[in-house]
Enzyme design. Structure first.
Site, PDB file in Angstrom:
ATOM      1  N   TRP A 138     141.456 -33.719 -54.700  1.00 27.00           N
ATOM      2  CA  TRP A 138     140.365 -34.690 -54.666  1.00 27.00           C
ATOM      3  C   TRP A 138     140.666 -35.718 -53.591  1.00 27.00           C
ATOM      4  CZ3 TRP A 138     140.623 -40.022 -55.369  1.00 27.00           C
ATOM      5  CH2 TRP A 138     139.389 -40.681 -55.315  1.00 27.00           C
ATOM      6  N   GLU A 184     137.790 -30.786 -56.335  1.00 27.61           N
ATOM      7  CA  GLU A 184     137.057 -31.667 -57.249  1.00 27.61           C
ATOM      8  C   GLU A 184     136.116 -32.583 -56.482  1.00 27.61           C
ATOM      9  OE1 GLU A 184     138.000 -35.267 -60.464  1.00 27.61           O
ATOM     10  OE2 GLU A 184     139.637 -34.289 -59.373  1.00 27.61           O
ATOM     11  N   LYS A 211     132.968 -35.659 -56.256  1.00 29.31           N
ATOM     12  CA  LYS A 211     132.621 -36.947 -56.848  1.00 29.31           C
ATOM     13  C   LYS A 211     131.311 -37.401 -56.244  1.00 29.31           C
ATOM     14  CE  LYS A 211     134.732 -41.355 -58.088  1.00 29.31           C
ATOM     15  NZ  LYS A 211     135.976 -42.142 -58.075  1.00 29.31           N
ATOM     16  N   ASP A 232     134.653 -32.762 -63.089  1.00 31.31           N
ATOM     17  CA  ASP A 232     135.021 -33.987 -63.807  1.00 31.31           C
ATOM     18  C   ASP A 232     133.734 -34.581 -64.352  1.00 31.31           C
ATOM     19  OD1 ASP A 232     135.384 -36.864 -64.221  1.00 31.31           O
ATOM     20  OD2 ASP A 232     137.358 -36.611 -63.347  1.00 31.31           O
ATOM     21  N   HIS A 253     132.013 -37.531 -62.682  1.00 32.23           N
ATOM     22  CA  HIS A 253     131.758 -37.479 -61.248  1.00 32.23           C
ATOM     23  C   HIS A 253     130.359 -37.001 -60.888  1.00 32.23           C
ATOM     24  CE1 HIS A 253     136.222 -37.510 -59.767  1.00 32.23           C
ATOM     25  NE2 HIS A 253     135.910 -38.519 -60.568  1.00 32.23           N
ATOM     26  N   HIS A 259     138.099 -31.803 -65.825  1.00 34.78           N
ATOM     27  CA  HIS A 259     138.697 -33.082 -66.177  1.00 34.78           C
ATOM     28  C   HIS A 259     137.717 -33.772 -67.109  1.00 34.78           C
ATOM     29  CE1 HIS A 259     141.770 -33.895 -62.700  1.00 34.78           C
ATOM     30  NE2 HIS A 259     142.153 -32.956 -63.546  1.00 34.78           N
ATOM     31  N   ASP A 315     131.567 -43.844 -62.959  1.00 32.25           N
ATOM     32  CA  ASP A 315     132.827 -43.138 -63.221  1.00 32.25           C
ATOM     33  C   ASP A 315     133.938 -44.138 -63.493  1.00 32.25           C
ATOM     34  OD1 ASP A 315     134.926 -41.293 -63.294  1.00 32.25           O
ATOM     35  OD2 ASP A 315     135.258 -41.478 -61.152  1.00 32.25           O
ATOM     36  N   ASP A 347     136.184 -43.903 -66.068  1.00 32.51           N
ATOM     37  CA  ASP A 347     137.369 -43.271 -66.662  1.00 32.51           C
ATOM     38  C   ASP A 347     137.841 -43.949 -67.943  1.00 32.51           C
ATOM     39  OD1 ASP A 347     137.942 -41.022 -64.921  1.00 32.51           O
ATOM     40  OD2 ASP A 347     138.386 -42.484 -63.375  1.00 32.51           O
ATOM     41  N   ASP A 386     141.400 -37.055 -67.824  1.00 31.21           N
ATOM     42  CA  ASP A 386     141.582 -37.980 -66.699  1.00 31.21           C
ATOM     43  C   ASP A 386     140.931 -39.313 -67.030  1.00 31.21           C
ATOM     44  OD1 ASP A 386     141.876 -39.300 -64.340  1.00 31.21           O
ATOM     45  OD2 ASP A 386     140.653 -37.955 -63.140  1.00 31.21           O
TER      46      ASP A 386
END
Length: 421
Positions: A188, A229, A231, A262, A265, A289, A297, A299, A328
């Site tokens: 990423w 990955e 985003k 993810d 993302h 993820h 995003d 997390d 993640d």
């Protein structure tokens, strides 16, 4: 204590009978759950700082909060990981970033010169605990990542990051060989632009060329799974990210790599659960993820919520052996070890919930267009005693059930974390 154990067993037997009436075998569900390993991300324990001497993050990443007890050394981080894993049922994996290389006074190098020897301590740690290791090149929090990495116009900077990616493939192969377990390497990058770009194509062409050079080096593809990955945006990269979903999905397909999804993302209205079945019609495997986005995003710690449960349903329906699963998130506002345990256990609870659904019965109702009955049954199933089965799974794995594990977190904080300055 014996009364509590007996009650868990009795509750499980009652739940087992209820699920059996639906055609669900709880023993089979528990057996499958015990075989699903989740890759636990090391960076929750120290706010993504690593061991290179960094004091702040870059690349659109933020860990907010200042809860006491952040791990500052490899020894502290390993001890915290041990504490977390002792409260999580099952056998899992460890997910490392390259910035967690462990140096001594004689062998410190920059990221484009990393070698397996810089991760030997992690291999020793994993071996004694029966853990596999997954790996991530670290394309952020570095002077050479100030503007762009693999898509940089500066050929010296781009070369530096290509070499870093190549180093990481060699290190991943070392992990796989030492631990006898395939290693997933996830790429990423934070490259992009704050405002509307004049040229979207040239940066992506440079990224494609960089990735081509990274995966061109010899490595054992049976031991190393390369994933890419995407985003949708980042802080300071609101208008354009070079590594978009469409770019990586096509690059992965063309080069027989993994496309990593993810769930933080994408646009807030997009569902990663919906993407899994679509991806697996065209890929042998997909990597995930799992996190919890809040508006963007951010997390947050994974909850046992509808989003997580829907992702888990698709993992089980499409074959858990076809999904490489990791978490993640990084929250510095709460006890970091508790965050790990809550997130990991919630992912497992969601998987168990999916395993306890009468999937064939539900699918047949859909096929027959009996949507009224389908809705009714899906709703009634929400109050079936999955908790009783979960408590029994915890008991089987010799970890505390329900909220009782938190007593150990409080004790660890009192004895260990509170003494860290």
């Amino acid at each position: 204590m014996n009364q509590a154990v007996d009650k868990i067993k009795a509750d499980y037997q009652s739940a087992k009978k209820q699920y059996a009436k639906l055609g669900v075998d709880t023993e089979a569900a528990l057996a499958e759950l015990s075989q699903i390993s989740i890759s636990m991300h090391c960076w929750q324990g120290d706010d993504v700082i690593g061991f290179e001497g960094n004091t702040e993050l870059s690349g659109g990443i933020q860990a907010t909060g200042n809860y006491p007890g952040r791990a500052r050394t490899p020894e502290e981080l390993m001890a915290d990981i041990d504490q977390a894993l002792s409260l999580i049922p099952g056998q899992h994996r460890l997910n490392l970033h390259a910035s967690y290389a462990i140096f001594n006074d004689d062998n410190q190098v920059d990221r484009n010169q990393l070698k397996p020897e810089h991760f030997k301590a992690w291999v020793d740690f994993a071996k004694t605990r029966g853990l596999g290791i997954d790996f991530n090149p670290t394309f952020f929090s570095h002077p050479k990542a100030a503007e762009a990495t693999l898509s940089s116009q500066d050929e010296d900077i781009r070369k530096f990051w290509i070499e870093h990616g190549q180093c990481c493939l060699r290190i991943a192969e070392y992990f796989a060989e030492e631990l006898d377990s395939a290693c997933t390497v996830n790429i990423w990058i934070p490259d992009g632009l704050k405002d509307v770009p004049a040229d979207r194509t040239a940066p992506r062409a440079r990224l494609k060329d960089s990735l081509d050079q990274i995966i061109a080096i010899p490595y054992d593809k049976d031991k190393v799974n390369v994933a890419v990955e995407s985003k949708v945006f980042g802080i300071g990269l609101e208008s354009y990210t070079v590594g978009s979903h469409e770019f990586y999905m096509n690059y992965a397909a063309q080069n027989n790599l993994l496309c990593l999804l993810d769930n933080g993302h994408y646009h807030p209205t997009e569902s990663v659960a919906d993407k899994i079945s679509a991806m697996l019609l065209f890929y042998d495997k997909v990597a995930l993820h799992v996190t919890r986005p809040v508006r963007w995003d951010s997390d947050h710690v994974v909850l046992y919520d509808d989003r997580t449960k829907e992702i888990a349903k698709e993992i089980i329906r499409n074959g858990s052996d076809r999904v490489i699963l990791g978490l993640d998130f990084f929250d510095a506002s709460i006890n970091r070890i508790s965050a790990w345990v809550v997130g990991m256990r919630n992912m497992q609870k969601a998987l168990l919930n999916a395993l306890l659904l009468p999937a064939d019965k539900l699918a047949k109702l859909q096929d027959k267009k009996e949507f009224t009955k389908l809705m009714m049954l899906q709703e009634e199933l929400k109050l079936y005693p999955v908790g009783a089965v979960w408590n029994y799974f915890c008991q089987q794995n010799k970890v505390p059930e329900q909220e009782y594990w938190f007593k150990e977190i409080e004790q660890y904080e009192k004895e260990i974390l509170s003494k860290r300055q």
